[in-house]
Design an enzyme around this catalytic site. Structure first.
Site, PDB file in Angstrom:
ATOM      1  N   GLN A   1       0.831  -1.205   0.000  1.00 30.72           N
ATOM      2  CA  GLN A   1       0.000   0.000   0.000  1.00 30.72           C
ATOM      3  C   GLN A   1       0.868   1.259   0.000  1.00 30.72           C
ATOM      4  O   GLN A   1       2.065   1.203   0.232  1.00 30.72           O
ATOM      5  CB  GLN A   1      -0.914   0.001   1.232  1.00 30.72           C
ATOM      6  CG  GLN A   1      -0.170  -0.181   2.556  1.00 30.72           C
ATOM      7  CD  GLN A   1      -1.000  -0.836   3.653  1.00 30.72           C
ATOM      8  OE1 GLN A   1      -2.220  -0.816   3.613  1.00 30.72           O
ATOM      9  NE2 GLN A   1      -0.338  -1.421   4.645  1.00 30.72           N
TER      10      GLN A   1
ATOM     11  N   GLU B   1       1.928  -8.142  11.719  1.00 33.55           N
ATOM     12  CA  GLU B   1       1.611  -7.032  10.805  1.00 33.55           C
ATOM     13  C   GLU B   1       2.210  -7.384   9.448  1.00 33.55           C
ATOM     14  O   GLU B   1       3.387  -7.746   9.343  1.00 33.55           O
ATOM     15  CB  GLU B   1       2.201  -5.737  11.378  1.00 33.55           C
ATOM     16  CG  GLU B   1       2.297  -4.565  10.422  1.00 33.55           C
ATOM     17  CD  GLU B   1       0.955  -4.068   9.871  1.00 33.55           C
ATOM     18  OE1 GLU B   1       0.038  -3.787  10.659  1.00 33.55           O
ATOM     19  OE2 GLU B   1       0.835  -3.995   8.623  1.00 33.55           O
TER      20      GLU B   1
ATOM     21  N   ASP C   1       1.801 -12.453   7.149  1.00 32.24           N
ATOM     22  CA  ASP C   1       0.391 -12.364   6.783  1.00 32.24           C
ATOM     23  C   ASP C   1      -0.447 -12.945   7.920  1.00 32.24           C
ATOM     24  O   ASP C   1      -0.392 -14.152   8.194  1.00 32.24           O
ATOM     25  CB  ASP C   1       0.177 -13.152   5.490  1.00 32.24           C
ATOM     26  CG  ASP C   1      -1.267 -13.094   5.006  1.00 32.24           C
ATOM     27  OD1 ASP C   1      -2.152 -12.660   5.781  1.00 32.24           O
ATOM     28  OD2 ASP C   1      -1.514 -13.496   3.855  1.00 32.24           O
ATOM     29  N   GLY C   2      -1.230 -12.093   8.560  1.00 29.72           N
ATOM     30  CA  GLY C   2      -2.035 -12.525   9.708  1.00 29.72           C
ATOM     31  C   GLY C   2      -3.033 -13.619   9.343  1.00 29.72           C
ATOM     32  O   GLY C   2      -3.315 -14.511  10.147  1.00 29.72           O
TER      33      GLY C   2
ATOM     34  N   ASP D   1      -7.062  -5.687  14.335  1.00 29.55           N
ATOM     35  CA  ASP D   1      -6.887  -4.253  14.141  1.00 29.55           C
ATOM     36  C   ASP D   1      -6.542  -4.014  12.679  1.00 29.55           C
ATOM     37  O   ASP D   1      -5.481  -3.488  12.354  1.00 29.55           O
ATOM     38  CB  ASP D   1      -5.764  -3.782  15.082  1.00 29.55           C
ATOM     39  CG  ASP D   1      -5.581  -2.275  15.069  1.00 29.55           C
ATOM     40  OD1 ASP D   1      -6.404  -1.584  14.447  1.00 29.55           O
ATOM     41  OD2 ASP D   1      -4.600  -1.814  15.678  1.00 29.55           O
ATOM     42  N   GLY D   2      -7.444  -4.437  11.799  1.00 25.33           N
ATOM     43  CA  GLY D   2      -7.160  -4.365  10.363  1.00 25.33           C
ATOM     44  C   GLY D   2      -7.794  -3.172   9.696  1.00 25.33           C
ATOM     45  O   GLY D   2      -8.463  -2.353  10.332  1.00 25.33           O
TER      46      GLY D   2
ATOM     47  N   PRO E   1      -7.683  -5.099  -0.546  1.00 18.84           N
ATOM     48  CA  PRO E   1      -6.848  -6.083   0.155  1.00 18.84           C
ATOM     49  C   PRO E   1      -7.343  -6.420   1.559  1.00 18.84           C
ATOM     50  O   PRO E   1      -7.073  -7.508   2.060  1.00 18.84           O
ATOM     51  CB  PRO E   1      -5.462  -5.422   0.213  1.00 18.84           C
ATOM     52  CG  PRO E   1      -5.687  -3.978  -0.097  1.00 18.84           C
ATOM     53  CD  PRO E   1      -6.917  -3.888  -0.910  1.00 18.84           C
TER      54      PRO E   1
END
Lengths: 283, 283
Positions: B30, B105, B136-137, B155-156, B162
């Site tokens: 991002q 994260e 990758d969570g 907490d996304g 995405p």
């Protein structure tokens, strides 16, 4: 891109895409505009500041009105100062105990424009218990010798420019003069975030007049910061002593307010609690 | 006029006056920007959407973290998915019961940028109980065979592009897999206003996995509508059964959250109650 209307407040701004202008005129008091938006339906601005929208007005009107109405003793006489869009008197008149609701609005043009273009907000204009007077609310509460009221609701604009007088100690004192001994007053008291000084100063002033003063919070997406406050004041009543029997007949018709919301709104966040304690001491 | 940054969401927008750009880069995931504003101090955006600000981050981080932490049984192991600014782990690590906090994260660049430019938010990076992993969570919760957690906090970002996978039923199921039987999960669940479908769909999904699911509300001025939601989930705990002894040591250091705020946040407004009942039936 389309046409946008943005309200700038200090160094933040909030904007809505406008699809159509329905009304635009200058009254003796302010510039009045009503336009249609995609997000929140029809919106009114006064002097280019957002006042109300079809899409989010229920937050403000339900939260200004019902905490006071449901903690006063079955209110019969209610005074509303301001509230030209008709949303507050609509909420007041849901209460079957009300025999008389007097609304004092300084700007007749606001009421005329809202009657025509915001009919979903002002649905109670024809209620025979309602009396709308176009007059200066400050003058009225200072000089009226009419019968006192069970509930007084202050639904005014921000304490900036012409609205400043609506947050004066002398105005609050005069409003209390119009209240019966067991009465309850409630007012919109700005956001405790971007306008924290206005919020906290209002708390201090009201505490010098009433023995019980309780600010409460709720969302108003249209207003700066999105977090708004109202303040409940009385000498005898308790903001948590809700008349549940009367509430029953009201709550089902509402979009936001219920008894859990009422109690939750009066929760004082640390920031608010400390800000008040710093200014008036703990009480 | 100055320079403004506006986030447009559907047909509304919120903007802040920018005084200085501190960081701007594209990560593999991002676009990451941090700038200084007059109103809310330093602000981070991801792909041009506001994520957090120094001035209002406490609402989001306190409300995501403490309801779950104080209703779980003295949590020792806590998992945070996302939360690259460090605010959530800071709140987690206020709890003395915590022995291990794992934060997963996906975007290392976000953490590096926040460590350098948002040091007032991420004040706990050096806590020895914290382990930050760049991974990758979604992959982690689906495949990890590590010890389970007492509390899982999601907490996304928004369920757009995405971030969509972070609101999948399969992701929620995998998160529950990482929870001990008495564990509590909490997640940010969008605004019930402008993103009401995402909010209500999330409620329906979580109800298919947990026996107790309770959405709660609070202000986040930086986010669309200003009214945000989080959702509390557990099979065994009660969202109102707060561990008051543990809360005592925490609440004084917070800016917003306290036990009244906790209870008030779980008040379900009519609109939320009816929206859930329409989709899942009353329960």
């Amino acid at each position: 891109m389309g046409i946008w209307f943005d309200e700038t407040f200090k160094s933040s701004r909030f904007g809505l895409k406008v699809t159509r202008t329905l009304f635009s005129a200058q009254s003796p008091f302010q510039k009045v505009d009503i336009f249609e938006t995609e997000e929140l339906g029809r919106v009114m601005t006064l002097d280019d500041a957002f006042m109300t929208s079809e899409g989010d007005e229920f937050f403000y009107h339900e939260l200004l009105t019902h905490p006071a109405m449901l903690t006063a003793k079955a209110p019969e006489r209610v005074l509303v100062i301001g509230g030209g869009d008709g949303g507050t008197v609509r909420e007041v008149l849901r209460h079957a105990s009300v025999k008389k609701c007097v609304m004092i609005e300084i700007d007749e043009l606001v009421v005329r424009a809202c009657m025509e273009h915001l009919p979903t907000i002002g649905t109670a204009w024809k209620d025979p218990r309602l009396e709308v007077r176009f007059a200066d609310g400050v003058d009225y509460v200072k000089h009226s010798d009419e019968e006192k009221y069970d509930v007084v609701l202050l639904d005014g604009t921000d304490p900036i420019g012409p609205g400043e007088v609506l947050f004066d100690l002398e105005f609050f004192r005069a409003c209390k003069r119009m209240l019966k001994p067991h009465g309850v007053m409630a007012l919109q008291s700005e956001t405790p975030l971007l306008m924290s000084e206005a919020f906290f100063e209002t708390q201090v002033k009201l505490r010098s007049l009433f023995s019980k003063v309780a600010p409460y919070l709720g969302p108003v997406p249209l207003y700066p910061s999105g977090l708004w406050s109202w303040t409940w004041c009385s000498d005898t009543q308790d903001p948590f002593a809700i008349d549940e029997a009367r509430a029953k007949g009201i709550v089902d018709s509402l979009r936001w307010y219920n008894l859990d919301v009422h109690r939750g709104a009066f929760a004082q966040p640390n920031y608010v609690r400390r800000g008040i304690a710093d200014r008036v001491g703990t009480r």
